[in-house]
Scaffold this motif. Structure first.
Motif, PDB file in Angstrom:
ATOM      1  N   MET A 147     -16.048  -0.649  -9.185  1.00 39.39           N
ATOM      2  CA  MET A 147     -14.734  -0.098  -8.475  1.00 39.39           C
ATOM      3  C   MET A 147     -14.061  -1.202  -7.156  1.00 39.39           C
ATOM      4  SD  MET A 147     -11.606   1.939  -8.530  1.00 39.39           S
ATOM      5  CE  MET A 147     -11.803   2.831  -6.557  1.00 39.39           C
ATOM      6  N   GLY A 148     -13.460  -2.509  -7.808  1.00 37.04           N
ATOM      7  CA  GLY A 148     -12.751  -3.284  -7.167  1.00 37.04           C
ATOM      8  C   GLY A 148     -11.949  -2.886  -6.383  1.00 37.04           C
ATOM      9  N   MET A 149     -11.317  -2.313  -6.552  1.00 33.69           N
ATOM     10  CA  MET A 149     -10.618  -1.636  -5.379  1.00 33.69           C
ATOM     11  C   MET A 149      -9.811  -0.569  -5.945  1.00 33.69           C
ATOM     12  SD  MET A 149      -7.903  -5.232  -4.957  1.00 33.69           S
ATOM     13  CE  MET A 149      -8.572  -6.762  -3.795  1.00 33.69           C
ATOM     14  N   GLY A 150     -10.621   0.055  -6.433  1.00 29.88           N
ATOM     15  CA  GLY A 150      -9.954   1.610  -6.320  1.00 29.88           C
ATOM     16  C   GLY A 150      -9.709   2.427  -5.336  1.00 29.88           C
ATOM     17  N   ALA A 151      -8.857   3.495  -5.701  1.00 31.67           N
ATOM     18  CA  ALA A 151      -9.384   4.522  -4.190  1.00 31.67           C
ATOM     19  C   ALA A 151      -9.549   4.854  -3.510  1.00 31.67           C
ATOM     20  CB  ALA A 151      -7.412   4.814  -4.286  1.00 31.67           C
ATOM     21  N   VAL A 152     -10.956   5.780  -5.003  1.00 29.89           N
ATOM     22  CA  VAL A 152     -11.538   6.747  -5.300  1.00 29.89           C
ATOM     23  C   VAL A 152     -12.441   6.098  -3.941  1.00 29.89           C
ATOM     24  CG1 VAL A 152     -13.582   7.518  -6.288  1.00 29.89           C
ATOM     25  CG2 VAL A 152     -11.578   6.447  -7.620  1.00 29.89           C
ATOM     26  N   VAL A 153     -12.861   7.806  -3.547  1.00 29.39           N
ATOM     27  CA  VAL A 153     -13.902   7.974  -1.553  1.00 29.39           C
ATOM     28  C   VAL A 153     -14.428   8.743  -2.035  1.00 29.39           C
ATOM     29  CG1 VAL A 153     -13.723   8.754   0.865  1.00 29.39           C
ATOM     30  CG2 VAL A 153     -11.111   8.443  -0.596  1.00 29.39           C
ATOM     31  N   LEU A 154     -16.008   7.874  -1.717  1.00 31.50           N
ATOM     32  CA  LEU A 154     -17.979   7.911  -2.282  1.00 31.50           C
ATOM     33  C   LEU A 154     -17.467   8.325  -0.857  1.00 31.50           C
ATOM     34  CD1 LEU A 154     -17.853   5.698  -5.460  1.00 31.50           C
ATOM     35  CD2 LEU A 154     -16.764   8.354  -5.314  1.00 31.50           C
ATOM     36  N   ALA A 155     -19.131   9.060  -1.172  1.00 30.15           N
ATOM     37  CA  ALA A 155     -20.199   8.955  -0.058  1.00 30.15           C
ATOM     38  C   ALA A 155     -21.435   9.206  -0.792  1.00 30.15           C
ATOM     39  CB  ALA A 155     -19.915  10.327   0.653  1.00 30.15           C
ATOM     40  N   VAL A 156     -22.209   8.002  -0.037  1.00 28.07           N
ATOM     41  CA  VAL A 156     -23.743   7.217  -0.863  1.00 28.07           C
ATOM     42  C   VAL A 156     -24.829   7.152  -0.083  1.00 28.07           C
ATOM     43  CG1 VAL A 156     -24.995   6.495  -2.322  1.00 28.07           C
ATOM     44  CG2 VAL A 156     -22.837   7.245  -3.094  1.00 28.07           C
ATOM     45  N   TYR A 189      -7.853  -9.002  16.628  1.00 29.23           N
ATOM     46  CA  TYR A 189      -6.900  -9.166  15.330  1.00 29.23           C
ATOM     47  C   TYR A 189      -7.578  -7.831  14.811  1.00 29.23           C
ATOM     48  CZ  TYR A 189      -3.977 -10.305  11.462  1.00 29.23           C
ATOM     49  OH  TYR A 189      -3.332 -10.307  10.629  1.00 29.23           O
ATOM     50  N   GLU A 190      -6.016  -7.112  14.523  1.00 27.64           N
ATOM     51  CA  GLU A 190      -6.922  -5.547  13.469  1.00 27.64           C
ATOM     52  C   GLU A 190      -5.706  -5.565  12.380  1.00 27.64           C
ATOM     53  OE1 GLU A 190      -6.894  -0.978  14.170  1.00 27.64           O
ATOM     54  OE2 GLU A 190      -6.964  -2.399  16.028  1.00 27.64           O
ATOM     55  N   SER A 191      -7.027  -5.336  11.253  1.00 33.62           N
ATOM     56  CA  SER A 191      -6.005  -4.643  10.380  1.00 33.62           C
ATOM     57  C   SER A 191      -5.013  -3.427   9.886  1.00 33.62           C
ATOM     58  CB  SER A 191      -6.687  -5.012   8.678  1.00 33.62           C
ATOM     59  OG  SER A 191      -7.156  -3.524   8.947  1.00 33.62           O
ATOM     60  N   ILE A 192      -4.332  -3.561   8.876  1.00 31.00           N
ATOM     61  CA  ILE A 192      -3.388  -2.144   8.858  1.00 31.00           C
ATOM     62  C   ILE A 192      -3.134  -1.826   7.610  1.00 31.00           C
ATOM     63  CG2 ILE A 192      -1.340  -2.733  10.665  1.00 31.00           C
ATOM     64  CD1 ILE A 192      -0.224  -3.939   9.082  1.00 31.00           C
ATOM     65  N   ASN A 193      -2.689  -0.852   7.426  1.00 24.97           N
ATOM     66  CA  ASN A 193      -2.882  -0.551   6.148  1.00 24.97           C
ATOM     67  C   ASN A 193      -1.319  -0.654   5.351  1.00 24.97           C
ATOM     68  OD1 ASN A 193      -2.143   1.342   3.625  1.00 24.97           O
ATOM     69  ND2 ASN A 193      -2.291   3.331   4.778  1.00 24.97           N
ATOM     70  N   ILE A 194      -1.236  -1.450   4.410  1.00 28.02           N
ATOM     71  CA  ILE A 194      -0.524  -1.663   3.840  1.00 28.02           C
ATOM     72  C   ILE A 194       0.744  -0.807   3.301  1.00 28.02           C
ATOM     73  CG2 ILE A 194      -0.134  -4.314   4.842  1.00 28.02           C
ATOM     74  CD1 ILE A 194      -1.089  -5.014   1.377  1.00 28.02           C
ATOM     75  N   GLY A 195      -0.064  -0.092   2.820  1.00 27.64           N
ATOM     76  CA  GLY A 195       0.842   0.977   2.178  1.00 27.64           C
ATOM     77  C   GLY A 195       0.338   1.111   0.290  1.00 27.64           C
ATOM     78  N   ALA A 196      -1.032   0.773   0.309  1.00 29.08           N
ATOM     79  CA  ALA A 196      -1.392   0.254  -1.595  1.00 29.08           C
ATOM     80  C   ALA A 196      -2.743   0.144  -1.329  1.00 29.08           C
ATOM     81  CB  ALA A 196      -0.675  -1.555  -1.425  1.00 29.08           C
ATOM     82  N   VAL A 197      -3.263   0.421  -2.454  1.00 26.50           N
ATOM     83  CA  VAL A 197      -4.548   0.806  -3.362  1.00 26.50           C
ATOM     84  C   VAL A 197      -5.202  -0.876  -2.556  1.00 26.50           C
ATOM     85  CG1 VAL A 197      -6.200   1.082  -4.981  1.00 26.50           C
ATOM     86  CG2 VAL A 197      -4.047   2.577  -4.630  1.00 26.50           C
ATOM     87  N   ASN A 198      -4.712  -1.558  -3.114  1.00 22.81           N
ATOM     88  CA  ASN A 198      -5.558  -2.912  -2.660  1.00 22.81           C
ATOM     89  C   ASN A 198      -5.112  -3.552  -1.392  1.00 22.81           C
ATOM     90  OD1 ASN A 198      -3.225  -2.609  -4.505  1.00 22.81           O
ATOM     91  ND2 ASN A 198      -4.260  -4.450  -5.631  1.00 22.81           N
ATOM     92  N   GLY A 199      -6.363  -3.700  -0.864  1.00 31.07           N
ATOM     93  CA  GLY A 199      -5.270  -4.656   0.502  1.00 31.07           C
ATOM     94  C   GLY A 199      -5.062  -6.209   0.807  1.00 31.07           C
ATOM     95  N   ASN A 200      -5.902  -6.134   2.193  1.00 28.42           N
ATOM     96  CA  ASN A 200      -4.858  -8.022   1.885  1.00 28.42           C
ATOM     97  C   ASN A 200      -6.169  -7.970   3.201  1.00 28.42           C
ATOM     98  OD1 ASN A 200      -3.235  -6.953   3.989  1.00 28.42           O
ATOM     99  ND2 ASN A 200      -2.118  -8.550   3.957  1.00 28.42           N
ATOM    100  N   ASP A 201      -7.262  -7.509   3.931  1.00 32.36           N
ATOM    101  CA  ASP A 201      -7.786  -7.847   4.907  1.00 32.36           C
ATOM    102  C   ASP A 201      -8.298  -9.373   4.481  1.00 32.36           C
ATOM    103  OD1 ASP A 201      -6.679  -5.270   5.593  1.00 32.36           O
ATOM    104  OD2 ASP A 201      -8.626  -4.613   4.551  1.00 32.36           O
ATOM    105  N   GLY A 202      -8.602 -10.655   5.206  1.00 31.89           N
ATOM    106  CA  GLY A 202      -9.294 -11.859   5.008  1.00 31.89           C
ATOM    107  C   GLY A 202      -9.170 -13.090   6.540  1.00 31.89           C
ATOM    108  N   VAL A 203      -9.774 -13.664   6.562  1.00 30.10           N
ATOM    109  CA  VAL A 203      -9.994 -14.538   7.256  1.00 30.10           C
ATOM    110  C   VAL A 203     -10.765 -15.333   7.169  1.00 30.10           C
ATOM    111  CG1 VAL A 203     -12.542 -13.571   7.213  1.00 30.10           C
ATOM    112  CG2 VAL A 203     -11.050 -14.114   9.993  1.00 30.10           C
ATOM    113  N   TYR A 204     -10.047 -17.388   7.217  1.00 33.80           N
ATOM    114  CA  TYR A 204     -10.267 -18.355   6.786  1.00 33.80           C
ATOM    115  C   TYR A 204     -10.740 -18.901   8.181  1.00 33.80           C
ATOM    116  CZ  TYR A 204      -7.386 -16.161   3.173  1.00 33.80           C
ATOM    117  OH  TYR A 204      -7.244 -14.420   1.980  1.00 33.80           O
ATOM    118  N   ALA A 205     -11.486 -19.720   7.779  1.00 41.86           N
ATOM    119  CA  ALA A 205     -12.152 -21.408   8.281  1.00 41.86           C
ATOM    120  C   ALA A 205     -11.773 -21.980   8.380  1.00 41.86           C
ATOM    121  CB  ALA A 205     -13.593 -21.056   8.812  1.00 41.86           C
TER     122      ALA A 205
END
Length: 549
Positions: free
Chosen positions: A1-10, A49-65
């Motif tokens: 799952m690309g952006m699902g909210a399932v929490v897994l431990a492996v 710089y630190e990301s925050i929880n935007i209240g959505a399953v799919n975040g927006n954490d990005g970095v661009y050179a």
């Protein structure tokens, strides 16, 4: 799952070795961590710089050179921590810049490209649930302009640019993913074999440009509503016309082949890509003079599932089998053959990368062969005695085969990650990496391992040729062996690499021949170019040289 909210431990087994091939008389000794090494220096170098929880399953954490000041130093844009922040590189140190105006709404993605061929990189900022914002680069200062990006997108995670129509001006392709809070991908609920037209994602968009304004086109063959994650807009067939690769979540990847006039024929790439594609990075990985496509996916070894805690085991097994069938196969390396693009990820040792996200394909040790660095989604460690997929992955290449190195020995930290940008931020001649953390501080890894000799090429000439430099090819030859690099937008999932082209040459202190070919056919051939420097080339030759720091 690309952006699902399932929490897994492996946890995972140690790196599964792939037989090393002795090619052209080269040694067959496997690469080791002694040849690679990174030091985390973000705070020390000013990238705070630190990301925050935007209240959505799919975040927006990005970095661009980007080199937005034309100083030949690579700057960084960070999004995901509230306001986007532009960090100017002041000689290997980063300072927060005031050159980017404030932006309303939530920045979801970004793309730097020179839209009018004036030699300055402009910025398209993609907003979640809104229209994009375009900023023209006025000699180092960004000014908002309306140039025709008037469509609202849901979750636009990626975009790229190329001259698809052949008019000399960049066109832009924007991916729209979809919001899990509204609905889930059809492939999350069903097996692998539902028809393409029954997918339930968002429609991607192609905008054609005239070096000033942009128009969305609806008759170019861009069709289908998928949950698309990343794209490459680059010539994949060698015919001089940029094609489009799209990495899809919960569906097959696709390529839009350019007919030569900016319209496209779509081909789905088959069940071997029907996984959870999250990156799209192109490079001449195999050294055959044409581009391959690296796509991150999800991999967890089945023989370790039984070691999951009782509270998580059934959820994980249901998730990885009943719902997504055989998608737990890991990363793809798509190689062009007579039968089209086929996956060679597993046979070349690249597939076992955990839950992969953004990627960078670069020569990280200067030996003349590109390696792979990619982010991973953090998974809780519950057995301290075994390695886990909790750090970025580094795959070192040895003559066409890749070997996953122990990330803990490389200096890479445990963090949940998303976007990845490759750059040489300190002009040292080695490729460094910036990583966007998810609900965490962003990392900057300085590549401090002993390097082979290298040459870095910045391609200019757009203002002289009145033609975009996107699509320029650079071929470097030493002792009869050639390496290919392509100047493209180098955009990926929530990230963008430097457009400075990096060549490693081992112990060679001179490049016998450097051939640069611009998209309009203009050529430049240079002989006996010294390594150990970054050069800026135009059709007239080298107009700037800078030795490494």
């Amino acid at each position: 799952m690309g952006m699902g909210a399932v929490v897994l431990a492996v946890i995972v087994m140690g790196c599964v070795g792939v037989p090393v091939q002795d090619v052209d008389g080269h040694g067959a000794e496997e690469p080791t961590t002694d040849d690679y090494g990174f030091e985390e220096v973000a705070t020390e170098r000013g990238l705070e710089y630190e990301s925050i929880n935007i209240g959505a399953v799919n975040g927006n954490d990005g970095v661009y050179a980007v080199d937005y000041t034309n100083s030949r130093e690579t700057d960084l844009l960070a999004i995901g921590g509230g306001e986007p922040v532009l960090f100017e590189n002041t000689g290997g140190e980063f300072e927060r810049s005031g050159d980017l105006p404030p932006v309303e709404g939530t920045a979801q993605g970004a793309l730097f490209f020179d839209h009018d061929n004036d030699g300055w990189e402009d910025l398209l900022l993609l907003r979640r649930g809104g229209t994009p914002v375009f900023f023209e680069n006025d000699e180092g200062t960004f000014r908002e302009r309306d140039v025709g990006f008037d469509d609202e997108f849901v979750v636009p995670v990626s975009a790229s640019a190329a001259d698809a129509t052949g008019n000399g001006c960049p066109d832009v392709f924007v991916l729209d993913y979809g919001d899990w809070l509204d609905e889930h991908p059809r492939g999350w609920h069903y097996q692998l074999d539902f028809p393409a037209e029954e997918d339930n994602g968002e429609l991607n968009a192609l905008y054609t440009g005239d070096c000033g304004e942009f128009d969305r086109v609806d008759d170019a063959g861009i069709e289908g509503e998928h949950w698309s994650m990343a794209t490459s807009f680059v010539d994949l067939t060698g015919d001089g016309h940029p094609d489009i690769h799209v990495a899809n979540d919960y569906f097959e990847d696709e390529i839009y082949y350019n007919r030569g006039d900016g319209t496209f024929d779509r081909e789905y790439l088959g069940n071997e890509t029907n996984r959870n594609g999250m990156s799209s990075s192109t490079a001449d990985v195999t050294g055959d003079g044409q581009l391959e496509i690296f796509v991150t996916n999800i991999y967890y070894p089945r023989d370790r599932w039984g070691e999951l805690p009782d509270t998580q085991r059934q959820l994980f097994v249901d998730f990885m089998t009943a719902r997504i069938g055989d998608r737990n196969q890991g990363n793809n390396l798509l190689v062009r053959t007579d039968e089209g693009f086929v996956d060679q990820g597993e046979e070349r040792g690249l597939n076992e990368g955990g839950w992969g996200w953004g990627a960078a394909v670069e020569d990280f040790d200067g030996d003349g062969q590109v390696d792979v660095f990619h982010a991973t989604q953090f998974q809780a460690r519950f057995d301290e005695g075994q390695p886990t997929f909790v750090r970025p992955m580094v795959f070192a290449q040895q003559n066409g085969q890749f070997h996953r190195l122990d990330a803990s020995e490389l200096g890479l930290e445990e963090v949940d990650e998303r976007g990845v940008a490759a750059l040489d931020f300190d002009s040292s001649g080695s490729m460094d990496v910036a990583v966007a953390g998810s609900r965490a501080s962003y990392r900057l890894y300085s590549n401090d391992a002993e390097q082979g000799d290298s040459l870095q090429v910045v391609v200019g000439g757009a203002e002289d040729l009145d033609h975009t430099t996107l699509g320029t090819t650079v071929e470097a030859t030493v002792d009869g062996d050639s390496q290919l690099r392509v100047r493209n937008a180098r955009a990926d999932y929530q990230s963008q690499d430097t457009r400075t082209l990096h060549f490693g040459f081992g112990e060679a202190d001179t490049v016998d021949e450097l051939r640069v070919t611009w998209p309009d056919g203009t050529e430049l051939t240079l002989e006996d170019v010294e390594t150990g420097q970054r050069i800026h080339v135009t059709p007239d030759g080298i107009d700037e040289r800078r030795s490494y720091a």
